[in-house]
Write a protein that holds these residues in place. Structure first.
Motif, PDB file in Angstrom:
ATOM      1  N   ALA A  56       0.842  -1.208   0.000  1.00  0.00           N
ATOM      2  CA  ALA A  56       0.000   0.000   0.000  1.00  0.00           C
ATOM      3  C   ALA A  56       0.871   1.250   0.000  1.00  0.00           C
ATOM      4  CB  ALA A  56      -0.949  -0.011   1.195  1.00  0.00           C
ATOM      5  N   ALA A  57       1.943   1.251   0.776  1.00  0.00           N
ATOM      6  CA  ALA A  57       2.851   2.398   0.806  1.00  0.00           C
ATOM      7  C   ALA A  57       3.502   2.584  -0.564  1.00  0.00           C
ATOM      8  CB  ALA A  57       3.909   2.210   1.880  1.00  0.00           C
ATOM      9  N   GLY A  63       1.935   6.241  -7.058  1.00  0.00           N
ATOM     10  CA  GLY A  63       0.803   6.991  -7.604  1.00  0.00           C
ATOM     11  C   GLY A  63       0.969   8.489  -7.461  1.00  0.00           C
ATOM     12  N   TYR A  64       1.475   8.912  -6.314  1.00  0.00           N
ATOM     13  CA  TYR A  64       1.687  10.342  -6.081  1.00  0.00           C
ATOM     14  C   TYR A  64       2.689  10.914  -7.088  1.00  0.00           C
ATOM     15  CZ  TYR A  64       3.315  14.657  -4.021  1.00  0.00           C
ATOM     16  OH  TYR A  64       3.672  15.966  -3.836  1.00  0.00           O
ATOM     17  N   ALA A  68       2.228  13.642 -10.188  1.00  0.00           N
ATOM     18  CA  ALA A  68       2.983  14.896 -10.254  1.00  0.00           C
ATOM     19  C   ALA A  68       3.786  14.993 -11.553  1.00  0.00           C
ATOM     20  CB  ALA A  68       3.905  15.005  -9.043  1.00  0.00           C
ATOM     21  N   PHE A  69       4.498  13.924 -11.891  1.00  0.00           N
ATOM     22  CA  PHE A  69       5.321  13.950 -13.094  1.00  0.00           C
ATOM     23  C   PHE A  69       4.478  13.942 -14.369  1.00  0.00           C
ATOM     24  CE2 PHE A  69       8.961  11.909 -10.510  1.00  0.00           C
ATOM     25  CZ  PHE A  69       9.368  13.160 -10.061  1.00  0.00           C
ATOM     26  N   ASN A  70       3.290  13.383 -14.308  1.00  0.00           N
ATOM     27  CA  ASN A  70       2.370  13.417 -15.441  1.00  0.00           C
ATOM     28  C   ASN A  70       1.982  14.858 -15.746  1.00  0.00           C
ATOM     29  OD1 ASN A  70       0.257  13.099 -17.277  1.00  0.00           O
ATOM     30  ND2 ASN A  70      -0.570  11.320 -16.232  1.00  0.00           N
ATOM     31  N   MET A  71       1.756  15.651 -14.705  1.00  0.00           N
ATOM     32  CA  MET A  71       1.414  17.062 -14.921  1.00  0.00           C
ATOM     33  C   MET A  71       2.547  17.779 -15.647  1.00  0.00           C
ATOM     34  SD  MET A  71      -0.728  18.377 -11.636  1.00  0.00           S
ATOM     35  CE  MET A  71       0.032  17.491 -10.270  1.00  0.00           C
ATOM     36  N   ALA A  72       3.777  17.447 -15.333  1.00  0.00           N
ATOM     37  CA  ALA A  72       4.917  18.054 -16.018  1.00  0.00           C
ATOM     38  C   ALA A  72       4.992  17.583 -17.471  1.00  0.00           C
ATOM     39  CB  ALA A  72       6.207  17.719 -15.284  1.00  0.00           C
ATOM     40  N   ARG A  73       4.832  16.291 -17.661  1.00  0.00           N
ATOM     41  CA  ARG A  73       4.931  15.730 -19.018  1.00  0.00           C
ATOM     42  C   ARG A  73       3.887  16.317 -19.958  1.00  0.00           C
ATOM     43  NH1 ARG A  73       3.410  11.025 -22.067  1.00  0.00           N
ATOM     44  NH2 ARG A  73       2.051  10.270 -20.419  1.00  0.00           N
ATOM     45  N   PHE A 112       5.859   3.769 -15.138  1.00  0.00           N
ATOM     46  CA  PHE A 112       6.906   4.732 -14.789  1.00  0.00           C
ATOM     47  C   PHE A 112       7.336   5.628 -15.943  1.00  0.00           C
ATOM     48  CE2 PHE A 112       7.317   1.091 -11.921  1.00  0.00           C
ATOM     49  CZ  PHE A 112       7.064   1.723 -10.719  1.00  0.00           C
ATOM     50  N   ARG A 113       6.506   5.753 -16.957  1.00  0.00           N
ATOM     51  CA  ARG A 113       6.919   6.573 -18.096  1.00  0.00           C
ATOM     52  C   ARG A 113       6.951   8.061 -17.765  1.00  0.00           C
ATOM     53  NH1 ARG A 113       2.057   6.507 -22.536  1.00  0.00           N
ATOM     54  NH2 ARG A 113       0.459   7.344 -21.171  1.00  0.00           N
ATOM     55  N   ASN A 114       6.146   8.506 -16.792  1.00  0.00           N
ATOM     56  CA  ASN A 114       6.164   9.925 -16.435  1.00  0.00           C
ATOM     57  C   ASN A 114       7.450  10.281 -15.696  1.00  0.00           C
ATOM     58  OD1 ASN A 114       3.594  10.576 -17.559  1.00  0.00           O
ATOM     59  ND2 ASN A 114       2.672   9.491 -15.854  1.00  0.00           N
TER      60      ASN A 114
END
Length: 142
Positions: A56-57, A63-64, A68-73, A112-114
């Motif tokens: 879960a951790a 996911g977090y 975040a990195f998706n927003m940058a991409r 993990f592509r982002n």
């Protein structure tokens, strides 16, 4: 298309991401993951299983940072500005980076592509990853 310069919207998003990092469940997940250093692909795969005590951790942190990195991409937030304020995400990715190709073959080709995009397409990512990789190698060797 990424913006040329960060603006107050980028600052607001970075502050919101920081607030989310302080949320108790995510804070505990980050604490758990900050002590996890997989040495082998088997170590990495174990934590991805639902019955692993830290699964879960792992999912929370992955996911977090993926969000975040998706927003940058996708240009929602200025990539360099985000990465300057998100060294922890690069530090986490440095732990698993050497397993990603094999993990994609076994699970999802998009995993993990982002994070990978941020590492390969931001100056801060390109600058910081060699340092993080060296630190990870030292930690898993000793």
């Amino acid at each position: 298309m990424p913006k040329d310069y960060p603006d107050h919207h980028d600052a607001e998003l970075v502050l919101k991401l920081y607030e989310l990092r302080r949320e108790p469940v995510l804070r505990e997940a980050r604490k758990t993951m900050n002590s996890w250093f997989p040495k082998t692909m088997d170590d990495f795969m174990k934590i991805t299983k639902p019955d692993h005590p830290d699964n879960a951790a792992f999912r929370q942190v992955v996911g977090y940072w993926d969000m975040a990195f998706n927003m940058a991409r996708h240009g929602v937030i200025h990539p360099e500005f985000l990465v300057e304020n998100s060294g922890e995400g690069l530090w986490f990715f440095a732990r698993i980076e050497r397993f990603v190709e094999e993990f994609r073959k076994a699970t999802s080709p998009r995993a993990f592509r982002n994070a990978e995009w941020v590492v390969n397409n931001t100056e801060m990512g390109k600058d910081m990853m060699p340092y993080y990789r060296t630190r990870i190698q030292a930690l898993i060797a000793g």
